[in-house]
Motif scaffolding. Structure first.
Motif, PDB file in Angstrom:
ATOM      1  N   PRO A 186       0.513  -0.925  -0.045  1.00 44.40           N
ATOM      2  CA  PRO A 186      -0.292  -0.046  -0.104  1.00 44.40           C
ATOM      3  C   PRO A 186       0.981   1.388   0.449  1.00 44.40           C
ATOM      4  O   PRO A 186       0.456   2.439  -0.892  1.00 44.40           O
ATOM      5  CB  PRO A 186      -0.900   0.293   1.153  1.00 44.40           C
ATOM      6  CG  PRO A 186      -1.338  -1.407   1.585  1.00 44.40           C
ATOM      7  CD  PRO A 186       0.739  -2.115   1.201  1.00 44.40           C
ATOM      8  N   GLU A 187       2.612   1.418   1.050  1.00 45.32           N
ATOM      9  CA  GLU A 187       2.859   2.629   0.590  1.00 45.32           C
ATOM     10  C   GLU A 187       3.300   2.906  -0.349  1.00 45.32           C
ATOM     11  O   GLU A 187       3.802   4.152  -1.188  1.00 45.32           O
ATOM     12  CB  GLU A 187       4.187   1.491   2.008  1.00 45.32           C
ATOM     13  CG  GLU A 187       3.230   2.147   3.315  1.00 45.32           C
ATOM     14  CD  GLU A 187       2.892   0.743   3.458  1.00 45.32           C
ATOM     15  OE1 GLU A 187       1.818   0.978   4.476  1.00 45.32           O
ATOM     16  OE2 GLU A 187       3.043  -0.366   3.041  1.00 45.32           O
ATOM     17  N   GLN A 188       4.305   1.702  -1.657  1.00 41.16           N
ATOM     18  CA  GLN A 188       4.261   2.185  -3.066  1.00 41.16           C
ATOM     19  C   GLN A 188       3.527   2.401  -3.493  1.00 41.16           C
ATOM     20  O   GLN A 188       3.675   3.067  -4.588  1.00 41.16           O
ATOM     21  CB  GLN A 188       5.334   0.270  -3.195  1.00 41.16           C
ATOM     22  CG  GLN A 188       6.290  -0.229  -2.182  1.00 41.16           C
ATOM     23  CD  GLN A 188       6.790  -1.362  -2.955  1.00 41.16           C
ATOM     24  OE1 GLN A 188       5.769  -2.533  -3.291  1.00 41.16           O
ATOM     25  NE2 GLN A 188       8.147  -1.448  -2.535  1.00 41.16           N
ATOM     26  N   ALA A 190       0.714   4.199  -3.096  1.00 34.81           N
ATOM     27  CA  ALA A 190       0.324   5.456  -2.984  1.00 34.81           C
ATOM     28  C   ALA A 190       1.715   6.242  -3.069  1.00 34.81           C
ATOM     29  O   ALA A 190       1.382   7.315  -3.308  1.00 34.81           O
ATOM     30  CB  ALA A 190       0.939   5.334  -0.896  1.00 34.81           C
ATOM     31  N   ASN A 191       2.868   5.637  -2.634  1.00 33.76           N
ATOM     32  CA  ASN A 191       3.524   7.296  -3.561  1.00 33.76           C
ATOM     33  C   ASN A 191       3.755   7.152  -5.086  1.00 33.76           C
ATOM     34  O   ASN A 191       4.809   8.194  -5.668  1.00 33.76           O
ATOM     35  CB  ASN A 191       5.118   6.089  -3.017  1.00 33.76           C
ATOM     36  CG  ASN A 191       6.541   6.962  -2.869  1.00 33.76           C
ATOM     37  OD1 ASN A 191       6.830   7.975  -2.931  1.00 33.76           O
ATOM     38  ND2 ASN A 191       7.435   6.524  -3.191  1.00 33.76           N
ATOM     39  N   LEU A 192       3.603   6.248  -5.471  1.00 32.84           N
ATOM     40  CA  LEU A 192       3.581   5.975  -6.841  1.00 32.84           C
ATOM     41  C   LEU A 192       2.149   7.249  -7.472  1.00 32.84           C
ATOM     42  O   LEU A 192       2.809   7.369  -8.041  1.00 32.84           O
ATOM     43  CB  LEU A 192       3.826   4.584  -7.433  1.00 32.84           C
ATOM     44  CG  LEU A 192       5.662   3.123  -7.268  1.00 32.84           C
ATOM     45  CD1 LEU A 192       5.012   2.373  -7.995  1.00 32.84           C
ATOM     46  CD2 LEU A 192       6.068   4.195  -8.467  1.00 32.84           C
ATOM     47  N   ARG A 193       1.730   6.570  -7.188  1.00 33.06           N
ATOM     48  CA  ARG A 193       0.578   7.470  -7.332  1.00 33.06           C
ATOM     49  C   ARG A 193       0.803   9.273  -7.412  1.00 33.06           C
ATOM     50  O   ARG A 193       0.099   9.909  -8.069  1.00 33.06           O
ATOM     51  CB  ARG A 193      -0.899   6.801  -6.350  1.00 33.06           C
ATOM     52  CG  ARG A 193      -1.287   5.776  -7.571  1.00 33.06           C
ATOM     53  CD  ARG A 193      -3.118   6.120  -6.733  1.00 33.06           C
ATOM     54  NE  ARG A 193      -3.378   5.176  -6.881  1.00 33.06           N
ATOM     55  CZ  ARG A 193      -3.406   3.652  -6.158  1.00 33.06           C
ATOM     56  NH1 ARG A 193      -3.032   3.553  -4.636  1.00 33.06           N
ATOM     57  NH2 ARG A 193      -3.880   2.645  -6.242  1.00 33.06           N
ATOM     58  N   LYS A 194       1.085   9.607  -6.063  1.00 28.71           N
ATOM     59  CA  LYS A 194       1.609  10.353  -5.999  1.00 28.71           C
ATOM     60  C   LYS A 194       2.820  11.227  -7.194  1.00 28.71           C
ATOM     61  O   LYS A 194       2.842  12.091  -7.399  1.00 28.71           O
ATOM     62  CB  LYS A 194       2.281  10.989  -3.755  1.00 28.71           C
ATOM     63  CG  LYS A 194       2.660  12.306  -3.608  1.00 28.71           C
ATOM     64  CD  LYS A 194       3.562  12.322  -2.698  1.00 28.71           C
ATOM     65  CE  LYS A 194       4.735  11.549  -2.332  1.00 28.71           C
ATOM     66  NZ  LYS A 194       5.262  11.086  -0.732  1.00 28.71           N
ATOM     67  N   ASP A 195       4.111  10.587  -7.084  1.00 28.28           N
ATOM     68  CA  ASP A 195       4.609  11.078  -8.181  1.00 28.28           C
ATOM     69  C   ASP A 195       4.638  11.566  -9.053  1.00 28.28           C
ATOM     70  O   ASP A 195       5.307  12.077  -9.897  1.00 28.28           O
ATOM     71  CB  ASP A 195       6.125   9.764  -8.310  1.00 28.28           C
ATOM     72  CG  ASP A 195       6.722  10.067  -6.390  1.00 28.28           C
ATOM     73  OD1 ASP A 195       7.797   9.496  -6.156  1.00 28.28           O
ATOM     74  OD2 ASP A 195       6.367  11.189  -6.123  1.00 28.28           O
ATOM     75  N   ASN A 196       3.186  10.673  -9.473  1.00 30.73           N
ATOM     76  CA  ASN A 196       3.253  10.569 -11.031  1.00 30.73           C
ATOM     77  C   ASN A 196       1.822  10.835 -11.547  1.00 30.73           C
ATOM     78  O   ASN A 196       1.627  11.031 -12.396  1.00 30.73           O
ATOM     79  CB  ASN A 196       3.271   8.923 -11.351  1.00 30.73           C
ATOM     80  CG  ASN A 196       4.084   7.808 -11.976  1.00 30.73           C
ATOM     81  OD1 ASN A 196       5.578   8.513 -12.461  1.00 30.73           O
ATOM     82  ND2 ASN A 196       4.156   6.556 -11.133  1.00 30.73           N
ATOM     83  N   SER A 197       1.119  11.661 -10.562  1.00 28.98           N
ATOM     84  CA  SER A 197      -0.127  12.409 -10.784  1.00 28.98           C
ATOM     85  C   SER A 197      -0.176  14.036 -11.489  1.00 28.98           C
ATOM     86  O   SER A 197       1.092  14.233 -11.375  1.00 28.98           O
ATOM     87  CB  SER A 197      -0.831  12.569  -9.467  1.00 28.98           C
ATOM     88  OG  SER A 197      -0.266  12.808  -7.891  1.00 28.98           O
TER      89      SER A 197
END
Length: 197
Positions: A186-188, A190-197
């Motif tokens: 879940p942490e990965q 959330a991080n990838l969604r944040k960085d690619n939005s």
């Protein structure tokens, strides 16, 4: 009249087979007639032209795949599906539609968009977590179609023909394994969604 329908179905099935193997341009009316065991004149009598025959094949394959999907998902439920009984019907139609799509068929492209819309609706009603249902469904559809586009490479890696019942089942088990377990924490995610939005 029944003989006409039987001949029409034989011609359609022969065309689906040859269009899949050779592409639309590579299969002539004469080749299709020979494969179906009929005259070229009978092919023209039933379909008029190769373009009309292709449209009839697209329409049939599209309708049969959606019918099969409804039978399997809506009526039987995925938990009750027997891949061995699905493979002989689904595989030739799947490979035909992918080939037709690659050859520029508007009907096959429309089928792809219908599939994406169906997947999008399914995701919304089955608890899929995403900010973009359309993209989720489109990417899943392309991933699943990719096995047909890169069939030779997949078969080389597996050492098995995916048109065979065993190869088809093995490919589908891989899909099940991929789709039934998370690949990210879940942490990965959330991080990838944040960085690619």
């Amino acid at each position: 009249m029944n003989d006409d329908l039987t001949a029409r179905a034989r011609i359609r099935d022969a065309a689906i087979k040859l269009f899949t193997e050779r592409g639309i341009e590579g299969a002539s009316i004469r080749d299709i007639a020979t494969e179906a065991g009929v005259s070229s004149g009978l092919v023209r009598h039933h379909f008029g032209s190769k373009e009309a025959l292709r449209a009839a094949c697209d329409e049939y394959a599209l309708g049969r795949m959606f019918e099969l999907g409804r039978e399997l998902v809506d009526e039987q439920g995925l938990e009750n599906v027997n891949v061995a009984t699905v493979q002989p019907v689904a595989f030739p139609l799947q490979t035909y539609l992918v080939r037709s799509m690659m050859d520029g068929s508007e009907t096959a492209s429309a089928m792809f968009l219908q599939t994406v819309s169906y997947g999008e609706e399914w995701a919304r009603t089955h608890g899929v977590v995403t900010d973009d249902y359309r993209a989720w469904s489109a990417v899943i559809a392309v991933m699943k179609l990719g096995v047909y586009v890169l069939r030779e490479q997949l078969e080389l890696a597996l050492g098995e023909d995916i048109a065979s019942p065993a190869g088809y089942a093995r490919m589908n088990r891989a899909f099940v394994d991929i789709f039934s377990q998370p690949l990210l924490t879940p942490e990965q995610a959330a991080n990838l969604r944040k960085d690619n939005s």
